[in-house]
Design a protein around this motif. Structure first.
Motif, PDB file in Angstrom:
ATOM      1  N   ASN A 168       0.845  -1.195   0.000  1.00 20.45           N
ATOM      2  CA  ASN A 168       0.000   0.000   0.000  1.00 20.45           C
ATOM      3  C   ASN A 168       0.879   1.242   0.000  1.00 20.45           C
ATOM      4  OD1 ASN A 168       0.856   0.276   2.652  1.00 20.45           O
ATOM      5  ND2 ASN A 168      -1.128  -0.180   3.570  1.00 20.45           N
ATOM      6  N   ARG A 169       0.283   2.393   0.234  1.00 17.93           N
ATOM      7  CA  ARG A 169       1.021   3.647   0.075  1.00 17.93           C
ATOM      8  C   ARG A 169       2.111   3.850   1.115  1.00 17.93           C
ATOM      9  NH1 ARG A 169      -4.516   6.783   0.871  1.00 17.93           N
ATOM     10  NH2 ARG A 169      -4.896   6.425   3.092  1.00 17.93           N
ATOM     11  N   THR A 170       2.165   3.017   2.159  1.00 18.71           N
ATOM     12  CA  THR A 170       3.298   3.127   3.077  1.00 18.71           C
ATOM     13  C   THR A 170       4.614   2.858   2.349  1.00 18.71           C
ATOM     14  OG1 THR A 170       3.141   0.805   3.779  1.00 18.71           O
ATOM     15  CG2 THR A 170       1.905   2.430   5.064  1.00 18.71           C
ATOM     16  N   LEU A 171       4.547   2.151   1.233  1.00 12.24           N
ATOM     17  CA  LEU A 171       5.757   1.892   0.454  1.00 12.24           C
ATOM     18  C   LEU A 171       6.349   3.182  -0.120  1.00 12.24           C
ATOM     19  CD1 LEU A 171       4.748  -1.391  -1.396  1.00 12.24           C
ATOM     20  CD2 LEU A 171       6.672  -1.129   0.193  1.00 12.24           C
ATOM     21  N   SER A 172       5.505   4.174  -0.401  1.00 17.18           N
ATOM     22  CA  SER A 172       6.021   5.456  -0.895  1.00 17.18           C
ATOM     23  C   SER A 172       6.915   6.113   0.153  1.00 17.18           C
ATOM     24  CB  SER A 172       4.869   6.398  -1.264  1.00 17.18           C
ATOM     25  OG  SER A 172       4.171   5.913  -2.386  1.00 17.18           O
ATOM     26  N   ALA A 173       6.486   6.059   1.408  1.00 15.59           N
ATOM     27  CA  ALA A 173       7.300   6.615   2.493  1.00 15.59           C
ATOM     28  C   ALA A 173       8.581   5.816   2.669  1.00 15.59           C
ATOM     29  CB  ALA A 173       6.497   6.632   3.789  1.00 15.59           C
ATOM     30  N   VAL A 174       8.475   4.500   2.542  1.00 12.33           N
ATOM     31  CA  VAL A 174       9.666   3.655   2.639  1.00 12.33           C
ATOM     32  C   VAL A 174      10.656   4.030   1.538  1.00 12.33           C
ATOM     33  CG1 VAL A 174      10.544   1.302   2.403  1.00 12.33           C
ATOM     34  CG2 VAL A 174       8.474   1.734   3.750  1.00 12.33           C
ATOM     35  N   GLU A 175      10.142   4.192   0.315  1.00 15.83           N
ATOM     36  CA  GLU A 175      11.027   4.515  -0.813  1.00 15.83           C
ATOM     37  C   GLU A 175      11.745   5.845  -0.593  1.00 15.83           C
ATOM     38  OE1 GLU A 175      10.869   3.969  -5.566  1.00 15.83           O
ATOM     39  OE2 GLU A 175       9.148   5.001  -4.710  1.00 15.83           O
ATOM     40  N   THR A 176      11.010   6.835  -0.107  1.00 17.94           N
ATOM     41  CA  THR A 176      11.621   8.131   0.175  1.00 17.94           C
ATOM     42  C   THR A 176      12.687   8.010   1.258  1.00 17.94           C
ATOM     43  OG1 THR A 176       9.575   9.279  -0.406  1.00 17.94           O
ATOM     44  CG2 THR A 176      11.168  10.496   0.917  1.00 17.94           C
ATOM     45  N   GLY A 177      12.401   7.231   2.290  1.00 11.44           N
ATOM     46  CA  GLY A 177      13.331   7.075   3.394  1.00 11.44           C
ATOM     47  C   GLY A 177      14.576   6.280   3.053  1.00 11.44           C
ATOM     48  N   LEU A 178      14.509   5.454   1.998  1.00  7.31           N
ATOM     49  CA  LEU A 178      15.656   4.631   1.631  1.00  7.31           C
ATOM     50  C   LEU A 178      16.873   5.459   1.235  1.00  7.31           C
ATOM     51  CD1 LEU A 178      13.971   1.762  -0.422  1.00  7.31           C
ATOM     52  CD2 LEU A 178      15.169   1.536   1.758  1.00  7.31           C
ATOM     53  N   VAL A 179      16.656   6.702   0.850  1.00  7.16           N
ATOM     54  CA  VAL A 179      17.759   7.563   0.426  1.00  7.16           C
ATOM     55  C   VAL A 179      18.823   7.662   1.515  1.00  7.16           C
ATOM     56  CG1 VAL A 179      18.392   9.902  -0.252  1.00  7.16           C
ATOM     57  CG2 VAL A 179      16.283   8.883  -1.126  1.00  7.16           C
ATOM     58  N   ASN A 180      18.399   7.625   2.764  1.00  4.41           N
ATOM     59  CA  ASN A 180      19.327   7.815   3.882  1.00  4.41           C
ATOM     60  C   ASN A 180      19.686   6.509   4.601  1.00  4.41           C
ATOM     61  OD1 ASN A 180      19.301  10.721   3.604  1.00  4.41           O
ATOM     62  ND2 ASN A 180      17.239  10.675   4.521  1.00  4.41           N
ATOM     63  N   VAL A 181      19.426   5.375   3.957  1.00  6.57           N
ATOM     64  CA  VAL A 181      19.629   4.072   4.596  1.00  6.57           C
ATOM     65  C   VAL A 181      20.890   3.402   4.060  1.00  6.57           C
ATOM     66  CG1 VAL A 181      18.653   1.751   4.853  1.00  6.57           C
ATOM     67  CG2 VAL A 181      17.174   3.742   5.044  1.00  6.57           C
ATOM     68  N   MET A 182      21.671   2.793   4.947  1.00  3.91           N
ATOM     69  CA  MET A 182      22.818   1.991   4.516  1.00  3.91           C
ATOM     70  C   MET A 182      22.317   0.783   3.717  1.00  3.91           C
ATOM     71  SD  MET A 182      25.780   3.210   5.648  1.00  3.91           S
ATOM     72  CE  MET A 182      26.870   1.800   5.863  1.00  3.91           C
ATOM     73  N   SER A 183      23.052   0.435   2.682  1.00  2.43           N
ATOM     74  CA  SER A 183      22.679  -0.704   1.819  1.00  2.43           C
ATOM     75  C   SER A 183      21.238  -0.573   1.347  1.00  2.43           C
ATOM     76  CB  SER A 183      22.872  -2.034   2.569  1.00  2.43           C
ATOM     77  OG  SER A 183      24.204  -2.170   3.013  1.00  2.43           O
ATOM     78  N   ARG A 184      20.873   0.628   0.931  1.00  5.28           N
ATOM     79  CA  ARG A 184      19.480   0.913   0.599  1.00  5.28           C
ATOM     80  C   ARG A 184      18.954   0.096  -0.569  1.00  5.28           C
ATOM     81  NH1 ARG A 184      22.504   5.490  -0.564  1.00  5.28           N
ATOM     82  NH2 ARG A 184      22.739   6.024  -2.765  1.00  5.28           N
ATOM     83  N   GLU A 185      19.844  -0.392  -1.437  1.00  3.49           N
ATOM     84  CA  GLU A 185      19.393  -1.173  -2.593  1.00  3.49           C
ATOM     85  C   GLU A 185      19.017  -2.600  -2.235  1.00  3.49           C
ATOM     86  OE1 GLU A 185      22.419   0.163  -2.375  1.00  3.49           O
ATOM     87  OE2 GLU A 185      22.653   1.726  -3.908  1.00  3.49           O
ATOM     88  N   THR A 186      19.349  -3.045  -1.013  1.00  2.00           N
ATOM     89  CA  THR A 186      19.156  -4.458  -0.679  1.00  2.00           C
ATOM     90  C   THR A 186      18.188  -4.692   0.476  1.00  2.00           C
ATOM     91  OG1 THR A 186      21.052  -4.486   0.840  1.00  2.00           O
ATOM     92  CG2 THR A 186      21.487  -4.985  -1.492  1.00  2.00           C
ATOM     93  N   VAL A 187      17.413  -3.683   0.862  1.00  3.01           N
ATOM     94  CA  VAL A 187      16.462  -3.860   1.970  1.00  3.01           C
ATOM     95  C   VAL A 187      15.422  -4.923   1.628  1.00  3.01           C
ATOM     96  CG1 VAL A 187      14.641  -2.741   3.321  1.00  3.01           C
ATOM     97  CG2 VAL A 187      16.801  -1.535   2.892  1.00  3.01           C
ATOM     98  N   LEU A 188      14.858  -4.854   0.426  1.00  2.00           N
ATOM     99  CA  LEU A 188      13.853  -5.851   0.033  1.00  2.00           C
ATOM    100  C   LEU A 188      14.486  -7.236  -0.085  1.00  2.00           C
ATOM    101  CD1 LEU A 188      10.976  -6.531  -0.751  1.00  2.00           C
ATOM    102  CD2 LEU A 188      11.502  -5.863  -3.103  1.00  2.00           C
ATOM    103  N   ARG A 189      15.724  -7.300  -0.561  1.00  2.00           N
ATOM    104  CA  ARG A 189      16.397  -8.594  -0.663  1.00  2.00           C
ATOM    105  C   ARG A 189      16.545  -9.229   0.716  1.00  2.00           C
ATOM    106  NH1 ARG A 189      21.815  -8.749  -3.943  1.00  2.00           N
ATOM    107  NH2 ARG A 189      22.800  -7.864  -2.083  1.00  2.00           N
ATOM    108  N   GLN A 190      16.871  -8.416   1.719  1.00  2.00           N
ATOM    109  CA  GLN A 190      17.001  -8.955   3.070  1.00  2.00           C
ATOM    110  C   GLN A 190      15.660  -9.519   3.553  1.00  2.00           C
ATOM    111  OE1 GLN A 190      19.377  -6.359   5.862  1.00  2.00           O
ATOM    112  NE2 GLN A 190      19.562  -5.086   4.031  1.00  2.00           N
ATOM    113  N   TYR A 191      14.565  -8.827   3.210  1.00  2.00           N
ATOM    114  CA  TYR A 191      13.248  -9.338   3.598  1.00  2.00           C
ATOM    115  C   TYR A 191      12.930 -10.635   2.857  1.00  2.00           C
ATOM    116  CZ  TYR A 191       8.272 -10.045   3.856  1.00  2.00           C
ATOM    117  OH  TYR A 191       7.040 -10.623   4.032  1.00  2.00           O
TER     118      TYR A 191
END
Length: 272
Positions: A95-118
């Protein structure tokens, strides 16, 4: 135990039948006896709506929550966000919470692999995990491709739409080089084909322009009223119109997906 295959269904162009294809491929794989998980990686939640949850933005637990747990370092638990569908596969709503997650990924370490970890935390229970990507080339799609073994690209049966694949293919190659060396293009398949849009010429053009560099699948998904209806029918095409042209086409596509998976499993075995 056979290795789980993680597949992204992606195209930065909207309206090409991504969610419809993820639903029907997933249902078809389940009918073939496979354990399947569908993951809605689109903030619009179209796949979630198709699967019967008409108000995805009211859901308390979705993929967005799970990705936030990964970002926060919460250890994997029972995964209450995973739901079971009546056609015998599991799914994770989006749902739309993913939009907030996507915006927040900019400041996350290893931001390209968060979904892979899940995905890595849940995939052991499944033969196939299908990721329904949003129509963009943003961070959520990069995450999906980083988590995947291969990507399937639905393309509307229109030559101009086929030309739009170039940017996506460039993104796939960049991710393969920099983040996920196992990523491959499983194949391009044509959707929404009818007799008035020169389907045969389009198929020929796609094969001539892209066939030298990537696989073009044999299956062509037709444009039918029954296929359009499944967005509100709470049924895959195999239950909505099991003897129709669209169901036959998706059976063919599921067969090709299984062949791709078996071919890659064979190569993995040879490497070992």
């Amino acid at each position: 135990m056979a290795k789980t295959k993680v597949i992204s269904v992606a195209n930065q162009k909207g309206g090409v039948g991504k969610s419809t294809s993820v639903y029907n491929i997933g249902a078809g794989l389940a009918m073939s006896g496979k354990k399947v998980l569908l993951v809605d990686v689109d903030p619009q939640g179209d796949l979630t709506k198709m699967l019967g949850l008409r108000k995805p933005h009211d859901l308390p637990l979705t993929l967005g929550n799970a990705m936030n747990d990964v970002i926060s370092g919460v250890p994997p638990g029972e995964h209450p966000e995973i739901r079971h569908h009546h056609e015998d596969f599991d799914f994770v709503p989006g749902n739309r919470t993913l939009s907030a997650v996507e915006t927040g990924l900019v400041n996350v370490m290893s931001r390209e692999t968060v979904l892979r970890q899940y995905v890595d935390s849940v995939k052991r229970d499944y033969d196939y995990v299908l990721l329904d990507c949003r129509p963009s080339l943003g961070m959520l799609v990069i995450n999906a491709l980083s988590a995947s073994d291969y990507v399937l690209v639905p393309v509307q049966a229109d030559y101009l739409a086929a030309e739009d694949m170039t940017e996506l293919l460039g993104t796939v190659q960049s991710i393969k080089r920099q983040i996920n060396p196992r990523l491959k293009i499983g194949g391009v398949f044509l959707t929404m084909a009818n007799e008035t849009n020169f389907r045969r010429d389009t198929v020929t053009a796609v094969k001539e322009n892209f066939g030298k560099h990537l696989p073009v699948l044999h299956t062509v998904i037709p444009a039918t009223v029954r296929l359009a209806e499944i967005s509100t029918a709470d049924k895959s095409i195999f239950r909505h119109e099991p003897r129709g042209r669209a169901a036959d086409a998706y059976r063919g596509l599921v067969k090709e997906v299984l062949e791709i998976g078996e071919k890659q499993r064979g190569k993995s075995a040879e490497c070992r």
